[in-house]
Write a protein that holds these residues in place. Structure first.
Motif, mmCIF file in Angstrom:
data_model
loop_
_atom_site.group_PDB
_atom_site.id
_atom_site.type_symbol
_atom_site.label_atom_id
_atom_site.label_comp_id
_atom_site.label_asym_id
_atom_site.label_seq_id
_atom_site.Cartn_x
_atom_site.Cartn_y
_atom_site.Cartn_z
ATOM 1 N N SER A 85 0.847 -1.191 0.000
ATOM 2 C CA SER A 85 0.000 0.000 0.000
ATOM 3 C C SER A 85 0.884 1.242 0.000
ATOM 4 C CB SER A 85 -0.927 0.014 1.214
ATOM 5 O OG SER A 85 -0.208 0.321 2.381
ATOM 6 N N GLN A 86 0.385 2.269 -0.612
ATOM 7 C CA GLN A 86 1.118 3.519 -0.709
ATOM 8 C C GLN A 86 1.411 4.080 0.681
ATOM 9 O OE1 GLN A 86 -0.199 5.939 -3.984
ATOM 10 N NE2 GLN A 86 0.322 7.820 -2.893
ATOM 11 N N THR A 101 3.406 10.547 -2.973
ATOM 12 C CA THR A 101 2.367 10.601 -4.012
ATOM 13 C C THR A 101 2.899 11.289 -5.256
ATOM 14 O OG1 THR A 101 0.599 10.610 -2.368
ATOM 15 C CG2 THR A 101 0.052 11.460 -4.560
ATOM 16 N N LEU A 104 5.558 8.973 -6.911
ATOM 17 C CA LEU A 104 4.929 7.817 -7.543
ATOM 18 C C LEU A 104 4.204 8.206 -8.829
ATOM 19 C CD1 LEU A 104 3.569 5.814 -4.477
ATOM 20 C CD2 LEU A 104 5.625 5.352 -5.834
ATOM 21 N N GLU A 108 5.116 6.501 -12.214
ATOM 22 C CA GLU A 108 4.071 5.789 -12.958
ATOM 23 C C GLU A 108 4.019 6.282 -14.403
ATOM 24 O OE1 GLU A 108 -0.390 4.222 -12.031
ATOM 25 O OE2 GLU A 108 0.031 6.317 -11.523
ATOM 26 N N THR A 114 3.410 0.653 -11.081
ATOM 27 C CA THR A 114 1.967 0.730 -11.338
ATOM 28 C C THR A 114 1.274 0.946 -10.001
ATOM 29 O OG1 THR A 114 1.681 -1.662 -11.123
ATOM 30 C CG2 THR A 114 2.034 -0.800 -13.347
ATOM 31 N N ARG A 115 0.137 1.637 -10.067
ATOM 32 C CA ARG A 115 -0.708 1.823 -8.880
ATOM 33 C C ARG A 115 -2.105 1.353 -9.238
ATOM 34 N NH1 ARG A 115 0.283 7.974 -6.963
ATOM 35 N NH2 ARG A 115 0.109 8.342 -9.191
ATOM 36 N N ARG A 116 -2.737 0.685 -8.277
ATOM 37 C CA ARG A 116 -4.118 0.229 -8.486
ATOM 38 C C ARG A 116 -4.821 0.196 -7.129
ATOM 39 N NH1 ARG A 116 -4.484 -4.972 -6.706
ATOM 40 N NH2 ARG A 116 -2.560 -6.154 -6.627
ATOM 41 N N GLN A 117 -6.133 0.283 -7.187
ATOM 42 C CA GLN A 117 -6.908 0.193 -5.947
ATOM 43 C C GLN A 117 -6.903 -1.236 -5.447
ATOM 44 O OE1 GLN A 117 -10.796 1.820 -6.826
ATOM 45 N NE2 GLN A 117 -10.339 3.582 -5.519
ATOM 46 N N VAL A 125 -4.426 2.209 -2.002
ATOM 47 C CA VAL A 125 -3.766 2.142 -3.298
ATOM 48 C C VAL A 125 -2.549 1.237 -3.161
ATOM 49 C CG1 VAL A 125 -2.545 3.460 -5.079
ATOM 50 C CG2 VAL A 125 -4.539 4.443 -3.934
ATOM 51 N N VAL A 127 0.932 -0.381 -4.746
ATOM 52 C CA VAL A 127 2.013 0.012 -5.647
ATOM 53 C C VAL A 127 2.855 -1.218 -5.950
ATOM 54 C CG1 VAL A 127 3.961 1.582 -5.967
ATOM 55 C CG2 VAL A 127 2.057 2.258 -4.485
#
Length: 174
Positions: A85-86, A101, A104, A108, A114-117, A125, A127
């Motif tokens: 997690s971020q 943030t 990143l 990205e 890559t970042r995703r929920q 988020v 990472v």
């Protein structure tokens, strides 16, 4: 074997340098950095000027010779973890969440991460490092390895062993 010994020595010297800085901060308060003219080179004995010029803020275009050190720390941490997690990454690396943030986002856009929920918790988020991020980190490690070999080249294998023992003793006494 000699390559590995150079890497170990460089790590020990770096650890000792960080320890010295912590002790100075603890015992004397926050000591201001010496003033230098803007754009003046930063002299350092452990890392070549091209690696040091990577430190600081700004996008990749502001760093002619590669990513800044914060990005390398992020990539190294992500290499060790599957997806993190971020917010946890910010804690692990001791980076302010807002600064992380921003970093990143740039990384990205460069395809390094890559970042995703998180599917389990949509507020979080996750990472992950990409193949391009792995390649960039491997390239830097290769440069660091080459520099370590050149830096410790004047020492014989016996002297390198002695230096490793002495530095280890200093670090044990923390």
């Amino acid at each position: 074997m000699a390559e590995n010994k150079n890497e170990v020595l460089l790590s020990l010297v770096s650890d000792l340098s960080r320890r010295r800085k912590r002790i100075m901060k603890r015992e004397m308060g926050l000591a201001p950095r010496p003033e230098r003219a803007p754009g003046a080179p930063h002299e350092h004995k452990l890392f070549p000027p091209d690696i040091l010029s990577q430190r600081g803020r700004g996008g990749a275009e502001g760093h002619r010779n590669g990513p800044p050190m914060a990005r390398l720390r992020i990539l190294s941490a992500l290499l060790e973890m599957d997806a993190v997690s971020q917010s946890r990454l910010a804690v692990i690396l001791s980076i302010r969440p807002q600064s992380l943030t921003e970093l990143l986002g740039k990384m990205e856009s460069e395809g390094l991460i890559t970042r995703r929920q998180n599917d389990a918790d949509r507020r979080e988020v996750l990472v992950s490092i990409t193949d391009a991020g792995r390649e960039k980190l491997a390239a830097f490690e290769g440069e660091r390895r080459d520099y370590a070999a050149a830096f410790f080249a004047p020492l014989s294998e016996e002297e390198k062993d002695q230096l490793a023992v002495l530095l280890g003793k200093l670090l044990e006494n923390e």
